[in-house]
Motif scaffolding. Structure first.
Motif, PDB file in Angstrom:
ATOM      1  N   ASP A  70      46.278  37.253  29.543  1.00  0.00           N
ATOM      2  CA  ASP A  70      46.439  38.615  29.032  1.00  0.00           C
ATOM      3  C   ASP A  70      47.168  39.532  30.004  1.00  0.00           C
ATOM      4  O   ASP A  70      47.564  40.645  29.634  1.00  0.00           O
ATOM      5  N   VAL A  71      47.334  39.087  31.262  1.00  0.00           N
ATOM      6  CA  VAL A  71      48.114  39.877  32.222  1.00  0.00           C
ATOM      7  C   VAL A  71      49.335  39.082  32.693  1.00  0.00           C
ATOM      8  O   VAL A  71      49.900  39.356  33.757  1.00  0.00           O
TER       9      VAL A  71
ATOM     10  N   ASP B 219      43.562  49.673  28.165  1.00  0.00           N
ATOM     11  CA  ASP B 219      45.030  49.578  28.089  1.00  0.00           C
ATOM     12  C   ASP B 219      45.474  48.354  27.297  1.00  0.00           C
ATOM     13  O   ASP B 219      46.421  47.653  27.679  1.00  0.00           O
TER      14      ASP B 219
ATOM     15  N   LEU C  27      43.754  48.507  35.926  1.00  0.00           N
ATOM     16  CA  LEU C  27      42.638  48.106  35.066  1.00  0.00           C
ATOM     17  C   LEU C  27      41.308  48.274  35.796  1.00  0.00           C
ATOM     18  O   LEU C  27      40.313  48.713  35.214  1.00  0.00           O
TER      19      LEU C  27
ATOM     20  N   ARG D 140      49.029  46.118  38.141  1.00  0.00           N
ATOM     21  CA  ARG D 140      48.378  46.094  36.824  1.00  0.00           C
ATOM     22  C   ARG D 140      46.868  45.903  36.968  1.00  0.00           C
ATOM     23  O   ARG D 140      46.065  46.604  36.334  1.00  0.00           O
ATOM     24  N   LEU D 141      46.464  44.975  37.819  1.00  0.00           N
ATOM     25  CA  LEU D 141      45.042  44.715  38.015  1.00  0.00           C
ATOM     26  C   LEU D 141      44.333  45.917  38.624  1.00  0.00           C
ATOM     27  O   LEU D 141      43.202  46.236  38.247  1.00  0.00           O
TER      28      LEU D 141
ATOM     29  N   ILE E  76      38.848  39.165  33.331  1.00  0.00           N
ATOM     30  CA  ILE E  76      40.057  39.299  32.522  1.00  0.00           C
ATOM     31  C   ILE E  76      40.656  37.920  32.289  1.00  0.00           C
ATOM     32  O   ILE E  76      40.694  37.093  33.208  1.00  0.00           O
TER      33      ILE E  76
ATOM     34  N   LEU F 265      40.164  36.817  37.435  1.00  0.00           N
ATOM     35  CA  LEU F 265      41.069  36.292  36.417  1.00  0.00           C
ATOM     36  C   LEU F 265      40.582  34.915  35.987  1.00  0.00           C
ATOM     37  O   LEU F 265      40.326  34.045  36.832  1.00  0.00           O
TER      38      LEU F 265
ATOM     39  N   VAL G 138      43.997  45.538  26.967  1.00  0.00           N
ATOM     40  CA  VAL G 138      43.524  44.275  27.536  1.00  0.00           C
ATOM     41  C   VAL G 138      42.015  44.164  27.346  1.00  0.00           C
ATOM     42  O   VAL G 138      41.268  45.077  27.706  1.00  0.00           O
TER      43      VAL G 138
ATOM     44  N   LEU H 178      51.795  42.337  39.076  1.00  0.00           N
ATOM     45  CA  LEU H 178      50.457  41.912  38.674  1.00  0.00           C
ATOM     46  C   LEU H 178      49.391  42.693  39.427  1.00  0.00           C
ATOM     47  O   LEU H 178      48.421  43.188  38.823  1.00  0.00           O
TER      48      LEU H 178
END
Length: 357
Positions: free
Chosen positions: A206-207, A186, A231, A227-228, A202, A254, A188, A224
């Motif tokens: 980038d997030v 996506d 991913l 999103r994580l 990650i 992260l 990333v 967040l």
């Protein structure tokens, strides 16, 4: 049906778990998938009817038994008990709970005291890794008090040296499950690494975060976390793990640059940020630092191909020593502490209807 079983409650590293002898579990006649949630009090967000501590770092169990392997003293099977659903995830291991396996094995006479210190050779059933735990036994028994301090634990204790071998590919069969040091998901860039634990690395930037946030700040950022998780689910498929919904691996790490350490980490377990850092996560991150072209190596360009790395986490620092053979991480060493909190009989009602209030 009310049953009883002998158990220990031990703080290992920055986690806390219930430790059971495999023979006692067998003798109970209750499947471990049923027994462990009952003992820890799941499903219930407070785990009020059991010994769990209502967090992912305290809803853990270790089943330990003498090993039949000639190069190993004991087998350690780790179970992560879900607080809300009572499901037990047997796929990962836990490096922090691992630290308590050595003292437990000695206390339960699975391993004899061998001198001022006693090496306990452990086979990690979940991942296949081999570990040697060096436990302090200066008076013929386990010593728990001492001067070793670790970030995330308020009191000092006796050191336990943890040396990992055979830790690559435990969940997927490969150190780099996708065959590459980085992939794009996506838009990333990520690194998928399976060493100690399987994780997706990650860059925090980038997030949309700095990587310096507290666990509470990160856990309150619902956008967040969503999103994580997206991913992570995609990474699981990319690594050949299929649908990892509801599973605790792969983890998410992260990363950001650090000024007083090799690298800064925020470790997710996997849907909330760890208050400190998992030992297995440190092994994974240390392995990534030793590999060219990974996300971790890019954020710490001065890191050597092997040696000692310092990881900054929310509670402080954790040091990990890495040795490399033929370009692959081959050994990892970290010093932790463990303390016995309780030793006795635990009771659980196996047949009770469980209702989340």
């Amino acid at each position: 049906m009310l049953i009883s079983i002998e158990a220990m409650l031990i703080r290992g590293g920055t986690s806390k778990g219930l430790y059971l002898s495999g023979s006692d579990v067998d003798a109970s006649g209750v499947a471990a998938d049923v027994l462990l949630p009952a003992l820890l009090g799941s499903p219930d967000p407070r785990q009020i009817d059991g010994l769990g501590g209502a967090s992912t770092t305290t809803s853990k169990a270790a089943i330990v038994r003498p090993s039949t392997r000639p190069d190993t003293d004991v087998d350690f099977l780790f179970g992560q008990v879900d607080i809300e659903s009572a499901a037990v995830d047997w796929s990962p291991t836990c490096g922090n709970v691992l630290v308590g396996v050595g003292p437990f094995a000695i206390e339960r006479a699975m391993v004899p005291v061998r001198g001022e210190t006693t090496d306990v050779r452990v086979h990690l059933v979940n991942t296949g890794a081999q570990v040697v735990l060096t436990v302090q036994t200066p008076t013929g028994a386990v010593r728990y008090d001492g001067d070793e301090e670790i970030a995330g634990v308020p009191r000092s204790a006796a050191p336990v040296e943890v040396t990992f071998t055979r830790f690559a590919g435990g969940a997927t069969g490969a150190l780099l499950p996708t065959g590459k040091p980085t992939d794009i998901i996506d838009g990333v860039e990520v690194s998928c690494v399976d060493a100690g634990v399987c994780a997706v690395l990650i860059r925090a930037a980038d997030v949309g975060v700095a990587g310096t946030e507290t666990p509470d700040q990160l856990n309150e950022n619902r956008e967040l976390l969503q999103r994580l998780e997206s991913l992570r689910l995609q990474a699981g498929k990319l690594m050949g793990m299929g649908d990892v919904t509801g599973r605790v691996i792969p983890k998410v790490i992260l990363l950001s640059e650090a000024t007083d350490a090799t690298i800064r980490s925020r470790y997710f377990v996997p849907t909330s940020c760890h208050p400190a850092h998992a030992v297995s996560g440190a092994v994974c991150l240390g392995s990534a630092l030793a590999l060219p072209d990974t996300i971790a190596r890019g954020l710490a360009p001065g890191a050597a191909d092997s040696g000692r790395y310092t990881i900054e986490h929310p509670a402080g620092l954790i040091d990990i020593g890495l040795t490399v053979t033929d370009g692959r991480p081959a050994g990892a060493t970290v010093v932790r502490t463990a303390r016995k909190l309780f030793d006795g009989t635990v009771f659980a009602d196996i047949d009770a209807t469980r209702v989340t209030a």
